[in-house]
Design a protein around this motif. Structure first.
Motif, short mmCIF file in Angstrom:
data_model
loop_
_atom_site.label_atom_id
_atom_site.label_comp_id
_atom_site.label_asym_id
_atom_site.label_seq_id
_atom_site.Cartn_x
_atom_site.Cartn_y
_atom_site.Cartn_z
N GLY A 278 0.79 -1.22 0.00
CA GLY A 278 0.00 0.00 0.00
C GLY A 278 0.82 1.27 0.00
N GLY A 279 2.17 1.17 -0.02
CA GLY A 279 3.00 2.35 -0.07
C GLY A 279 3.13 2.87 -1.48
N PRO A 280 3.96 3.91 -1.70
CA PRO A 280 4.13 4.46 -3.04
C PRO A 280 4.76 3.44 -3.97
CG PRO A 280 5.77 5.37 -1.53
CD PRO A 280 4.79 4.61 -0.69
N ALA A 281 4.33 3.42 -5.20
CA ALA A 281 4.86 2.49 -6.18
C ALA A 281 4.76 3.12 -7.56
CB ALA A 281 4.08 1.17 -6.15
N TYR A 282 5.70 2.81 -8.41
CA TYR A 282 5.60 3.31 -9.78
C TYR A 282 4.40 2.68 -10.48
CZ TYR A 282 10.10 5.67 -9.57
OH TYR A 282 11.12 6.53 -9.24
N ALA A 283 3.79 3.46 -11.35
CA ALA A 283 2.61 2.99 -12.06
C ALA A 283 2.53 3.68 -13.41
CB ALA A 283 1.35 3.30 -11.25
#
Length: 493
Positions: A278-283
């Protein structure tokens, strides 16, 4: 390295001509290999954070017998680093392809398969041994693997820079395939694009984009989320990196930062995050050009309905992240309750998942729910909509359970089976040394059949919702009604 041609310009063994110059590859065991072939110019210097640019033609013969440079990145951390390898090859010409082709021209033109590697959009390369395309070439396919920009270089959201640069790289590679693959014996009219994990997500984005019909005949999405985010959400990592570096989130500011320093800042702000955390991730970001809507929505609304699609997951995707790290044992009933509320999942759904897994840990129930929320629910929705519109769609599930570190049917375990490379170190690390070769032959054969004939060998998705399960309880491949459909129904799937 580029070597001069002789004065007579006589043909040389292993040398072919493409539009930008001559290439020398090598042939072994009936397979011709051309490695590190540039499809776009090096994306550094003045070209950093810009759309891919054409390759400058070269004089003489370019050596194509060694892998090209890898995109700037850091290795996987912790337990994942022991299971998922990283290759680091220095150099700026990171936008290149590797080609494996049958050396016998008698069957040409051959169908083409183009591979987009995974790695959370920040790891991976086409130089990983597990992505060797020789088995596909052995079976009558021209296999192309693509390198593209990763992480901050490829998926930042910056003022003054285009969105989705890594995806634009992939599109440039696919256009290169259309223009050049005939020189390698490939048929540009029969191109199947496929990828796993983040590579599957980018394939889905391209398949749902307005340009799909120009660059692919069909697509195969392996464990790829069918989601793109609005730029503000997709830009969370960019903002965190900018804050860490003390610069603005603009093209000019990021282009002034050394790539290695950018990778270090990226690793720091993403430490401890994972696709399930649920943390920041590239998308992939929604834009007005290449990705006008989220891929799942686009495919469901009829985008590329003329592009046959195979889509699937592993049964226990979550185990790659939760089991080796020990997180599966740290998740409590309270964590599960908080998580299901945050994801707007009903208590009845949790009870259903728990009832279907007697004795399962809270973390295993949590992981099974997240697998379906992130992957399987949107996959089935898109398949339902496509089938209703008459768009050819097939669904699979990989269920064979690896004994390594209790991975089970985890994310990425299927790769050695798809590539028919169970003896390779990459596959052994995930599947062990005794994985069933018969299952690899079945799964690899289905992928080749799809590329060759347009049919992977099991019934299309329809109102009956049939799924081909590879390596289930019977040990082989079976076609069954959608597994665990009662759970998806509780999730609104």
């Amino acid at each position: 390295m580029v070597q001069p041609l002789s004065d007579e310009r006589a043909p040389l063994e292993g040398v072919i001509e493409i539009s930008t110059g001559a290439l020398r590859g090598e042939t072994r065991d009936g397979v011709a290999r051309y490695l590190g072939v540039p499809y776009s110019a090096a994306p550094f210097g003045d070209r950093r954070f810009r759309l891919p640019a054409p390759v400058e033609p070269w004089e003489g013969v370019r050596d194509a017998t060694a892998f090209g440079p890898t995109a700037p990145q850091s290795p996987y951390a912790g337990a994942l680093g022991e299971l998922l390898p990283t290759v680091a090859i220095p150099g700026d010409e990171i936008l290149h392809v590797n080609i494996w082709a049958p050396s016998d021209a008698a069957g040409a033109p051959y169908p083409v398969m183009v591979w987009m590697h995974g790695g959370s959009l920040k790891h991976g390369s086409n130089a990983l041994p597990g992505y060797d395309g020789a088995t596909f070439a052995r079976d009558g396919v021209v296999f192309v693997s693509v390198n593209y920009r990763l992480g901050a270089e490829g998926f930042s959201v910056l003022g003054g820079a285009p969105l989705n640069l890594g995806l634009h790289d992939q599109l440039a590679a696919l256009r290169w395939v259309q223009a050049e693959i005939a020189a390698f014996g490939g048929d540009p009219r029969r191109v199947t694009v496929f990828g796993q994990s983040a590579g599957g997500a980018t394939v889905a984005a391209l398949a749902a984009s307005p340009v799909a019909g120009e660059v692919m005949r069909q697509a195969l999405v392996m464990s790829g989320p069918l989601e793109a985010k609005d730029p503000a959400d997709a830009g969370r990592i960019t903002a965190l990196i900018a804050r860490e570096l003390g610069v603005e989130a603009t093209r000019d500011a990021f282009a002034a930062v050394d790539p290695d320093r950018l990778v270090a800042a990226q690793a720091k702000v993403l430490a401890g995050s994972s696709p399930l955390g649920g943390g920041p991730a590239y998308a992939v970001a929604i834009d007005d050009d290449l990705v006008p809507v989220s891929p799942g929505d686009g495919l469901s609304a009829g985008a590329s309905s003329n592009v046959p699609l195979v889509i699937g997951t592993t049964t226990e995707e979550y185990r790659l992240w939760l089991v080796p790290s020990g997180a599966v044992d740290r998740i409590t009933r309270l964590h599960l309750a908080i998580g299901r509320r945050a994801a707007k999942i009903s208590a009845a759904a949790v009870r259903r998942y728990r009832a279907n897994r007697p004795g399962a840990k809270h973390g295993e129930v949590f992981g099974a729910i997240l697998t379906d929320v992130l992957l399987r629910r949107s996959e089935y929705r898109a398949a339902d909509a496509r089938a209703a519109a008459g768009a050819p769609t097939w669904v699979y599930e990989f269920a064979w359970r690896s004994p390594v570190r209790e991975l089970g049917a985890a994310h990425a375990v299927e790769l050695g089976f798809v590539f028919d490379g169970l003896a390779g170190a990459d596959s052994v690390a995930l599947a062990g040394a005794s994985a069933p070769q018969s299952l690899a032959a079945e799964m690899h054969g289905a992928w080749v059949a799809f590329a060759t004939t347009g049919d992977p060998g099991w019934p299309k998705w329809s109102t009956e919702r049939t799924v081909r399960v590879f390596g289930g309880a019977g040990g082989g491949a079976t076609v069954v009604p959608a597994p665990r459909l009662d759970e998806l129904q509780e999730l609104g799937g």
